[in-house]
Design an enzyme around this catalytic site. Sequence first.
Site, mmCIF file in Angstrom:
data_model
loop_
_atom_site.group_PDB
_atom_site.id
_atom_site.type_symbol
_atom_site.label_atom_id
_atom_site.label_comp_id
_atom_site.label_asym_id
_atom_site.label_seq_id
_atom_site.Cartn_x
_atom_site.Cartn_y
_atom_site.Cartn_z
ATOM 1 C CB THR A 176 -0.869 -0.012 1.278
ATOM 2 O OG1 THR A 176 -1.734 -1.139 1.238
ATOM 3 C CG2 THR A 176 -1.684 1.262 1.423
ATOM 4 N N GLY A 206 -10.719 -2.818 2.286
ATOM 5 C CA GLY A 206 -9.808 -2.722 3.428
ATOM 6 C C GLY A 206 -9.917 -1.391 4.146
ATOM 7 C CG ASP A 207 -6.377 -0.101 6.106
ATOM 8 O OD1 ASP A 207 -6.194 -1.044 5.312
ATOM 9 O OD2 ASP A 207 -5.483 0.710 6.399
ATOM 10 N N GLY A 227 -0.542 -2.206 5.915
ATOM 11 C CA GLY A 227 -0.557 -3.532 6.530
ATOM 12 C C GLY A 227 -1.928 -4.153 6.372
HETATM 13 N N1 GLY Z 1 -3.904 -1.828 4.120
HETATM 14 C C1 GLY Z 1 -4.389 -2.183 2.872
HETATM 15 C C2 GLY Z 1 -5.429 -3.190 2.896
HETATM 16 O O1 GLY Z 1 -5.449 -4.061 3.782
HETATM 17 O O2 GLY Z 1 -6.268 -3.171 2.037
#
Ligand code: GLY
Length: 307
Positions: A176, A206-207, A227
Amino acid sequence: MTIALIAHGGAGKWRPGSDEDAVRGLQVAVETGRAILAGGGRAIDAVCATVVALEDNPIYNAGTGAVLNFDGYCELDACVMESAGARVGAVSGLQRVRNPILVARRVMEDTDHVMLTGDGAQRFARVMGFPDHDPVTPERRADWFDKRNRMDEVLGEHAHKMRRFLKEHPEYAGGTVGAAAVDASGVLAAATSTGGVTLKMVGRVGDSPVPGAGNYASARVAASATGTGEFVLRSLATRAISERVENGASLAQAVADVLGRMGEDFDADVGLIAVDDRGVPVAMHRTRDMPHAYFTGDGAVVSRMRV
Ligand code: GLY
């Protein structure tokens, strides 16, 4: 006001041979953002230009070169946020666009919404003039075939094996990209872009596109996380950093505290970057590597593989 910018290329474990390219790519990207800030430009322009440079570099898991989902295509997530007015825009599940971060910015600037997803995000991107672009590279396709051919070994029958696998092989998910900056007016901005995790379920978000989780900017702090996103979502990590600073912690204390909590709660394979309104950049990670680069004031850009 002291200008500053920090960027990361993903927490994980970089393969020998690719690590030098990863650090060099960060150096170039941060130099791009630095030129904008040093010329009196806005933090939002600096973080977007930095992330565009990283999205266009196929060694990172964002934009061109992003990892493939279970069905063998990219679903791209991105978010950009500016402290002034808490302006924020995000996209998730974009399939065929070169720079998702720029689409996220258009969501922020040209719609009444915060996030667009899937077909709607794709349709919006086309209306805004973003041309068709296949982000899948031959290297990522070969990697996907390899992982699919080893499905039993990689995933087994149960999803928890995917989680264990990611913990034992952090190089599998990393990459990322993100940037955080403060400009001469004291405005902060953060931008984050990702392909997510390899072999993720179709539709998994995701986040990275979620404000307060993978990306956040307040009047005091701008931050980006990297992560395994499920841990960052549960922790609302970037918002947690900002709250600690607002409650009197230094930025370094706040980032260390949030990362420590994620370690205690989840043994999370994550990393964080942040910059505060005084131009202090901070990077910390729980993975072996997290290529990152930063500068503050009129100092030179520093780039390195790990803290
Ligand atoms: N941090 C990126 C994801 O897990 O999508």
